[in-house]
Design a protein around this motif. Structure first.
Motif, PDB file in Angstrom:
ATOM      1  N   LYS A 457      46.695  32.592  34.927  1.00 35.50           N
ATOM      2  CA  LYS A 457      46.599  33.958  35.433  1.00 35.50           C
ATOM      3  C   LYS A 457      45.236  34.217  36.074  1.00 35.50           C
ATOM      4  CE  LYS A 457      48.639  37.413  33.442  1.00 35.50           C
ATOM      5  NZ  LYS A 457      49.111  38.427  32.461  1.00 35.50           N
ATOM      6  N   THR A 460      45.507  32.746  39.506  1.00 36.77           N
ATOM      7  CA  THR A 460      46.609  33.309  40.291  1.00 36.77           C
ATOM      8  C   THR A 460      46.409  34.797  40.581  1.00 36.77           C
ATOM      9  OG1 THR A 460      48.111  31.721  39.251  1.00 36.77           O
ATOM     10  CG2 THR A 460      49.121  33.569  40.417  1.00 36.77           C
ATOM     11  N   TYR A 461      45.875  35.514  39.602  1.00 34.38           N
ATOM     12  CA  TYR A 461      45.798  36.977  39.736  1.00 34.38           C
ATOM     13  C   TYR A 461      44.391  37.532  39.526  1.00 34.38           C
ATOM     14  CZ  TYR A 461      50.796  36.263  38.825  1.00 34.38           C
ATOM     15  OH  TYR A 461      52.090  35.837  38.867  1.00 34.38           O
ATOM     16  N   ASN A 463      40.581  38.962  39.683  1.00 35.89           N
ATOM     17  CA  ASN A 463      39.907  39.941  40.540  1.00 35.89           C
ATOM     18  C   ASN A 463      38.854  39.233  41.405  1.00 35.89           C
ATOM     19  OD1 ASN A 463      39.247  42.399  41.618  1.00 35.89           O
ATOM     20  ND2 ASN A 463      38.677  43.352  39.667  1.00 35.89           N
ATOM     21  N   LYS A 471      40.027  34.696  41.350  1.00 36.91           N
ATOM     22  CA  LYS A 471      41.301  34.185  41.852  1.00 36.91           C
ATOM     23  C   LYS A 471      41.083  32.915  42.683  1.00 36.91           C
ATOM     24  CE  LYS A 471      45.347  35.549  44.577  1.00 36.91           C
ATOM     25  NZ  LYS A 471      45.991  36.651  45.325  1.00 36.91           N
TER      26      LYS A 471
END
Length: 632
Positions: A457, A460-461, A463, A471
């Motif tokens: 995460k 992939t996601y 900030n 990211k």
């Protein structure tokens, strides 16, 4: 929502599909005649399953099958005859039994029960099974000299028994378990830890785990489950180790060697449900679900997260069976603890939603009290861990009795590592927020087998802004996980990490299906950035274990904002962990309580002229300050 997804996922059972022939059957022994009984009562010493006497040359076979009319014993010893070995029914109609003599104690015998002349089932209490579908994919390297399935003589799963099983001599008999507060548990799935997926190959990695500093391994379920490639939460036989991981003695050696290295072994135990290969399901089954006459299972599940078929833990038959399973693994394998999967499901109070399922349940408490008493009677110091996630009011009851609760910090910690701060408060990692009187009852973790991987995460996601990017940035993402780990291990109480989290495992949990096998990334250990994360984990774990300050009950903390901090104090030392989880610089203002020199376990020492630490921290920057230098 997350638990619902888990429940659906656990129903998946992946089986190898390559085309190979079942190994040919070996020559069977000469038929053995049954002994004519003089009474219909169970013979002295008989119990569920098989009991050997006369140095393994005689055996009493027993099956609990209330309401059934006839049962025959079929197997290698009578050429799989459906009529040669009719079993005797006890006067109460609950048990069927037969005694055989003239057995060869060194021979493995395959056998089944033929119930009411139409249903062939294996022995629920057997310690080994043969599977006509899945055994062909188990290599000789994994399980040498595996007995051939009796092809052409029967169908379905068969049991295996032997009077003189190959013995194992335990060497490390003086192992002292770590105190609960000191536990650092490594959750491990044999299938996805080494390419060989065996106890023996995992044993070869103990140096890696010792170097990390963990002092307990929690094995995901290893008793026989359906198929070969599984998380193990689809169990079918509870006394038989799954052959896909190796032999019974391989497992014993693994546990023994772990003890020799100072590592406790905890087994994930699945007694909320069973799957359709279970003889206990098959004995009373209408083709879709258990019948109302099933002594062990509910017709329909009582709660919304069930998979497979739901045990009724208010049934005396289920209580006895569950206690037999617990005692067997404790005594036969010298385990140090159980982690009970879906412990919240041990209830007969029906619920359709998580709120009512999680509410305080006096019936569930009574069930667990009964089971705990059984385990404590065998081993008073046995670790008992519940995956409960019930209301705090109920968890407090168990914690006060010495049980430990799983405590999931994945969401808040992953929000923090990704730099999204709105729901990044991990205060629930502190035992007081649960109402516990002691930290030892709360096993907090940022990752488990159930959760998405932090690194996945992050990359992939995560900030980002012009000056700081999470990211897609592996190096920065790893440092974010390092900072989160510094806080996790600073919190008092036992901790857990999921395998390869210490090197930033970043494969999506749904890769190849949620419960499907995952890539094994041992090469990560040689990557400098990932090795740095491993080294940081090892430092945090060893500091936790070597410095009593991390067991202090005197602490303050602030985990709610961008700047997170925790201060622990005892008579000899004060430790302050402070870090910036934002993606921009932030000023940390923390009351250290005293002036002078402060040692930084992760950087340069500082000197304070006031008791307040006030410093701008770069994004991702953290420190572990102490008034006295920490032992590392």
């Amino acid at each position: 929502m997350k638990r619902l997804f888990l429940a659906l996922a656990l129903g998946a059972c992946v089986t190898l599909s390559c085309k190979k022939n079942v190994v040919e059957q070996t020559t069977q022994p000469t038929p053995v005649n049954p002994v004519t009984p003089t009474s219909t009562e169970l013979p002295a010493g008989a119990k569920d399953g098989v009991v050997f006497t006369n140095n393994g040359t005689s055996a009493i076979f027993t099956l609990y099958a209330p309401g059934k009319n006839t049962v025959s014993l079929m197997g290698d010893f009578n050429s799989w005859s459906a009529t040669a070995s009719k079993m005797t029914k006890t006067p109460d109609g609950n048990y069927f039994w037969i005694k055989l003599d003239n057995l060869n104690p060194d021979t493995e015998y395959a056998y089944q029960f033929l119930v009411d002349d139409n249903l062939r089932v294996a022995d629920p209490y057997c310690e080994k099974i043969l599977d006509p579908v899945n055994d062909q994919y188990i290599t000789a390297a994994t399980y040498p000299n595996l007995k051939a399935y009796p092809t052409g003589k029967t169908t379905g799963i068969v049991s295996v028994v032997q009077g003189n099983q190959p013995g194992y001599t335990w060497r490390n008999t003086a192992f002292a378990r770590p105190a609960k507060n000191d536990l650092v548990i490594y959750e491990l799935l044999i299938r996805d830890f080494t390419a060989e997926h065996t106890y023996n190959s995992t044993l070869q990695k103990l140096d890696y785990l010792v170097g990390l500093g963990i002092n307990a391994i929690e094995l995901m379920p290893v008793n026989e489950f359906e198929g070969n490639l599984s998380w193990g939460y689809n169990p079918s036989f509870y006394f038989a180790p799954d052959k896909y991981y190796g032999t019974k003695n391989d497992l014993k050696k693994f546990i023994d060697e772990c003890h020799g290295r100072g590592i406790a072994v905890i087994l994930d135990m699945v007694l909320n449900h069973s799957f359709s290969q279970s003889p206990m399901v098959q004995l009373y089954f209408d083709g879709n679900k258990p019948t109302t006459s099933n002594p062990w299972f509910n017709v329909d599940a009582k709660h919304p997260y069930n998979v497979g078929f739901d045990f009724n833990h208010e049934s005396g038959a289920t209580r006895k069976f569950s206690k037999d399973v617990m005692k067997f693994w404790m005594q036969e394998y010298k385990l140090d603890g159980f982690r009970f999967d879906l412990a919240k499901g041990f209830t007969q109070r029906s619920s359709n939603d998580d709120a009512s399922f999680s509410a305080f349940d006096a019936g569930r408490v009574a069930i667990w009290d009964d089971y705990v008493a059984t385990m404590k009677s065998v081993d008073p110091n046995f670790y008992i861990i519940l995956e409960l996630f019930a209301n705090d009011s109920e968890e407090v009851v168990y914690a006060n009795k010495g049980l430990m609760m799983w405590n999931n910090l994945n969401h808040s910690m992953n929000e923090a590592t990704m730099g999204w701060l709105g729901s990044s408060d991990f205060s629930r990692g502190m035992f007081g927020t649960h109402g516990f009187s002691s930290a030892e009852g709360l096993i907090s973790y940022g990752e488990s087998h159930d959760e998405e991987r932090l690194m996945y995460k992050n990359i992939t996601y995560g900030n980002l802004n012009t000056n700081y990017v999470i990211k897609g940035n592996v190096a920065t993402s790893l440092k974010r996980n390092e900072m989160a780990a510094a806080f996790l291990f600073a919190m008092p109480g036992p901790k857990m990490l999921w395998q390869f989290g210490e090197v930033g495992y970043d494969v999506n949990i749904d890769f190849n299906g949620r419960t499907g096998d995952k890539p094994i990334r041992w090469e990560y250990y040689t990557d400098p950035n990932r090795r740095a994360l491993y080294n940081a984990f090892a430092k945090f774990i060893k500091m936790k274990q070597k410095n009593s300050i991390f067991k202090s009950t005197s602490f303050t903390y602030n985990f709610s904002g961008a700047i997170k901090s925790i201060k622990l104090t005892d008579a000899n030392n004060t430790v302050v962990v402070v870090g910036n989880f934002d993606i921009v610089p932030q000023t940390a203002t923390v009351d250290f309580g005293s002036t002078g020199t402060w040692y930084d376990a992760m950087g340069n020492n500082i000197s304070l002229t006031t008791t307040t630490y006030s410093q701008s921290l770069a994004p991702g920057e953290y420190h572990i300050f102490s008034k006295q230098a920490l032992v590392q």
